[in-house]
Design a protein around this motif. Structure first.
Motif, mmCIF file in Angstrom:
data_model
loop_
_atom_site.group_PDB
_atom_site.id
_atom_site.type_symbol
_atom_site.label_atom_id
_atom_site.label_comp_id
_atom_site.label_asym_id
_atom_site.label_seq_id
_atom_site.Cartn_x
_atom_site.Cartn_y
_atom_site.Cartn_z
ATOM 1 N N GLN A 295 0.875 -0.913 -0.022
ATOM 2 C CA GLN A 295 0.098 0.111 0.034
ATOM 3 C C GLN A 295 0.431 1.054 -0.089
ATOM 4 N N GLU A 296 2.412 1.089 0.444
ATOM 5 C CA GLU A 296 2.952 2.492 0.601
ATOM 6 C C GLU A 296 3.914 2.813 -0.467
ATOM 7 N N LEU A 297 3.313 1.566 -1.601
ATOM 8 C CA LEU A 297 3.611 2.057 -3.202
ATOM 9 C C LEU A 297 3.300 2.503 -3.476
ATOM 10 N N ILE A 298 1.864 2.767 -3.572
ATOM 11 C CA ILE A 298 1.267 3.162 -4.080
ATOM 12 C C ILE A 298 1.182 5.180 -4.621
ATOM 13 N N HIS A 299 1.263 5.307 -5.954
ATOM 14 C CA HIS A 299 1.142 6.644 -5.937
ATOM 15 C C HIS A 299 -0.142 7.342 -6.271
ATOM 16 N N PRO A 300 0.144 8.163 -4.962
ATOM 17 C CA PRO A 300 -1.479 8.631 -4.670
ATOM 18 C C PRO A 300 -2.177 9.241 -6.081
ATOM 19 N N ALA A 301 -1.810 9.440 -7.114
ATOM 20 C CA ALA A 301 -2.520 9.722 -8.282
ATOM 21 C C ALA A 301 -2.962 8.438 -9.323
ATOM 22 N N VAL A 302 -2.118 7.233 -9.121
ATOM 23 C CA VAL A 302 -2.368 6.446 -10.126
ATOM 24 C C VAL A 302 -3.048 5.552 -9.295
ATOM 25 N N GLY A 303 -3.435 5.555 -7.678
ATOM 26 C CA GLY A 303 -4.836 4.866 -7.264
ATOM 27 C C GLY A 303 -6.033 5.452 -7.819
ATOM 28 N N ILE A 304 -6.250 7.093 -7.735
ATOM 29 C CA ILE A 304 -6.878 7.351 -8.199
ATOM 30 C C ILE A 304 -7.521 7.342 -9.832
ATOM 31 N N ARG A 305 -6.280 7.227 -10.581
ATOM 32 C CA ARG A 305 -6.834 7.020 -11.853
ATOM 33 C C ARG A 305 -7.021 5.422 -11.913
ATOM 34 N N GLY A 323 -13.587 13.944 0.253
ATOM 35 C CA GLY A 323 -15.018 13.908 0.548
ATOM 36 C C GLY A 323 -15.212 12.251 0.147
ATOM 37 N N PRO A 324 -16.514 12.402 -0.192
ATOM 38 C CA PRO A 324 -17.660 11.094 -0.093
ATOM 39 C C PRO A 324 -17.569 10.779 -1.781
ATOM 40 N N VAL A 325 -17.427 9.835 -2.060
ATOM 41 C CA VAL A 325 -17.886 8.950 -3.702
ATOM 42 C C VAL A 325 -18.881 9.691 -4.124
ATOM 43 N N PRO A 326 -19.210 10.152 -5.255
ATOM 44 C CA PRO A 326 -20.273 11.302 -5.754
ATOM 45 C C PRO A 326 -21.294 10.298 -6.145
ATOM 46 N N GLU A 327 -22.507 10.975 -5.868
ATOM 47 C CA GLU A 327 -23.605 9.771 -6.883
ATOM 48 C C GLU A 327 -23.647 10.125 -8.311
ATOM 49 N N LEU A 328 -23.252 8.941 -9.169
ATOM 50 C CA LEU A 328 -22.702 9.712 -10.712
ATOM 51 C C LEU A 328 -23.631 8.650 -11.500
ATOM 52 N N PRO A 329 -24.083 8.665 -12.261
ATOM 53 C CA PRO A 329 -25.257 8.216 -13.550
ATOM 54 C C PRO A 329 -24.454 6.995 -13.941
ATOM 55 N N GLU A 330 -25.176 6.108 -14.522
ATOM 56 C CA GLU A 330 -24.822 4.361 -15.161
ATOM 57 C C GLU A 330 -23.749 5.101 -16.511
ATOM 58 N N PHE A 342 -19.470 1.330 -6.182
ATOM 59 C CA PHE A 342 -20.504 1.918 -5.190
ATOM 60 C C PHE A 342 -20.873 1.550 -4.215
ATOM 61 N N ASP A 343 -21.813 0.067 -4.225
ATOM 62 C CA ASP A 343 -21.715 -0.666 -2.887
ATOM 63 C C ASP A 343 -20.264 -0.575 -1.638
ATOM 64 N N ILE A 344 -19.075 -1.008 -2.238
ATOM 65 C CA ILE A 344 -18.718 -1.274 -1.178
ATOM 66 C C ILE A 344 -18.221 0.756 -0.357
ATOM 67 N N ASP A 348 -19.540 1.159 3.943
ATOM 68 C CA ASP A 348 -18.381 1.295 4.868
ATOM 69 C C ASP A 348 -17.777 2.642 5.247
ATOM 70 N N ASN A 349 -19.091 3.968 3.915
ATOM 71 C CA ASN A 349 -18.580 4.730 4.586
ATOM 72 C C ASN A 349 -17.349 5.251 3.920
ATOM 73 N N LEU A 350 -16.932 5.367 2.297
ATOM 74 C CA LEU A 350 -15.285 6.022 2.236
ATOM 75 C C LEU A 350 -15.346 6.472 1.773
ATOM 76 N N THR A 351 -14.318 6.990 1.403
ATOM 77 C CA THR A 351 -14.340 8.506 1.025
ATOM 78 C C THR A 351 -13.585 8.038 -0.680
ATOM 79 N N ILE A 352 -13.473 8.738 -1.635
ATOM 80 C CA ILE A 352 -13.175 9.116 -2.562
ATOM 81 C C ILE A 352 -11.007 8.204 -2.644
ATOM 82 N N ASN A 353 -10.536 8.681 -1.964
ATOM 83 C CA ASN A 353 -9.109 8.168 -1.704
ATOM 84 C C ASN A 353 -8.840 6.217 -0.631
ATOM 85 N N GLN A 354 -9.938 6.771 0.021
ATOM 86 C CA GLN A 354 -9.486 5.318 1.005
ATOM 87 C C GLN A 354 -10.590 4.294 0.057
ATOM 88 N N LEU A 355 -11.342 4.247 -1.007
ATOM 89 C CA LEU A 355 -12.522 3.173 -2.277
ATOM 90 C C LEU A 355 -10.911 3.379 -2.716
#
Length: 452
Positions: A295-305, A323-330, A342-344, A348-355
């Motif tokens: 987990q420490e080897l993840i570049h933050p931008a790569v994880g978000i991408r 912040g929370p994962v936004p409501e997004l259309p299918e 989305f279900d995860i 578990d009430n995860l932020t974008i970064n946490q997810l």
């Protein structure tokens, strides 16, 4: 000899491991995507451990070419899967060889010919993982703009697989008599042309490849959307899927197998093999340390991408990462994985970064971090309680992650009487308990028509 049911195991060999930062780890073969010898070593180890099959994923593009994230990803160069498996067929004898090939950007006759050839070449060990391509970047590599809609992709896939099966049944099992004295190479009464004319394809046939020891390649399917499950219930013999809890796994297992009767199929004609991302230590503390090191080897931008791509192609870096994962259309991309993520996030009430960090290894699949006993406990529970027929193992790094599973978990499964010590037969169908595909073309096509 145990009378307990035996689970099935696949080795999902994503180069150079399933964790998004795998290539940076000291134990990983960073150039695995272009290193056949390393792949051959891994394949031989999996076969020595009596795995049922090797499983190769695929996509038809370099999905990320941005300087910030694309250059930090190991998924920019990797072997075309059928080509790689043809090479691995020559250095193995019993293990199954499963390649992912899309129905969206391929031709049925060419695909049928390649897989039939691999099946004959390997003495009956080939399997086709049917997928529909789900990204615009792949479409742009095949002069397709815009990308086919999800419903159209599955409509095409339905006709595609029926046609491939017809082509695989071009010759009956004993068609080739090779009668030198009589001058008869094959019995003309045992040749069946496809003569297919449909919405998407018009193909005369027959296929110019004979049948293998197992009759035809095993059909694998990986989609878990409604159209995907219906297609799997009608045609698949193995399903690769993603559920995170026993209850979710049981619901999927029951739903999918419950759909089969209307197609004249028995539940045991299909093996459900969910993916599991295991991080294994000789103690729980060691396993957790291994996971945190990755987990420490993840570049933050790569994880978000990665998360952006998997959640439907939305650029999540434009949103507050804490912040929370936004409501997004299918989207027009893969629907089942978008819903899963989305279900995860909601559960578990995860932020974008946490997810993003949560899915950096398993990408939404089942993740277990613990000892060999912990892993075996989880597999046994899901297997014996109608959540799976086996599992597709997703090593965090290669080769070390698979070595850990083979060295630590496989002996524990055998101690419990849950996994074989020897292969049951020579072909993939025999080892999966599916039986040989020995129906003639006419019989198989009648079955397909009856299900329509």
């Amino acid at each position: 000899m145990t009378n307990r049911p035996q689970l099935k195991l696949g080795a999902f060999l994503m180069s150079p491991g399933h964790h998004v930062a795998a290539w940076r780890h000291s134990s990983a073969t960073a150039d695995l995507g272009s290193n056949f010898r390393a792949y051959a070593d891994i394949a031989r180890k999996a076969e020595a451990a009596k795995f049922d099959l090797l499983f190769l994923d695929d996509n038809l593009a370099v999905k990320d070419t941005s300087p910030e994230t694309g250059s930090r990803s190991a998924r920019a160069a990797f072997f075309e899967p059928i080509t790689l498996l043809a090479g691995l067929a020559a250095v193995t004898e019993r293990i199954g060889l499963t390649a992912t090939v899309s129905t969206t950007f391929n031709d049925p006759y060419t695909l049928a010919r390649k897989f039939a050839s691999l099946d004959v070449l390997s003495d009956g060990r080939a399997a086709w993982n049917l997928v529909t391509s789900n990204t615009e970047v792949e479409a742009r590599n095949y002069s397709t703009a815009p990308h086919l809609l999800h419903a159209k992709r599955y409509e095409r896939a339905e006709e595609f697989i029926d046609l491939v099966i017809k082509l695989w049944n071009s010759f009956e099992d004993d068609a080739f008599v090779h009668d030198k004295e009589g001058g008869i190479f094959y019995d003309p009464g045992k040749l069946h042309a496809a003569n297919h004319s449909g919405t998407h394809f018009s193909v005369a046939g027959p296929l110019n490849v004979g049948r293998s020891l197992q009759g035809q390649p095993v059909i694998v399917q990986a989609g878990s959307s409604e159209p995907g499950k219906e297609l799997a219930a009608r045609t698949a013999e193995v399903v690769f899927t993603a559920q995170n809890t026993l209850a979710e796994a049981q619901a999927f297992y029951s739903d999918l197998k419950g759909r089969m009767a209307k197609y004249g199929r028995e539940p045991d004609e299909l093996k459900v093999m969910p993916g599991i991302f295991p991080v294994i230590g000789r103690s729980r503390a060691e396993a957790l340390e291994k996971f945190e090191e990755l987990q420490e080897l993840i570049h933050p931008a790569v994880g978000i991408r990665l998360l952006s791509d998997m959640i439907g192609g939305f650029d999540l870096s434009a949103y507050p990462l804490d912040g929370p994962v936004p409501e997004l259309p299918e989207t027009n991309g893969g629907k089942s994985r978008q819903h899963l993520l989305f279900d995860i996030a909601r559960r578990d009430n995860l932020t974008i970064n946490q997810l993003a960090k949560r899915i950096a290894g398993a990408r939404g699949h089942w993740q277990v971090v613990g000892t060999a006993e912990d892993i075996a406990d989880q597999l046994e529970d899901r297997f014996l309680n109608n959540g799976a027929d086996g599992f597709n193992i997703m090593p965090p790094t290669l080769p070390q992650g698979l070595d850990d599973f083979i060295t630590l978990v496989v002996p524990e499964l055998r101690r419990r009487g849950l996994f074989r010590t020897e292969y049951e037969g020579r072909t993939l169908r025999e080892n999966l308990g599916l039986g040989a595909a020995r129906r003639t073309a006419a019989t198989r096509v009648q079955g397909l028509q009856a299900a329509e």
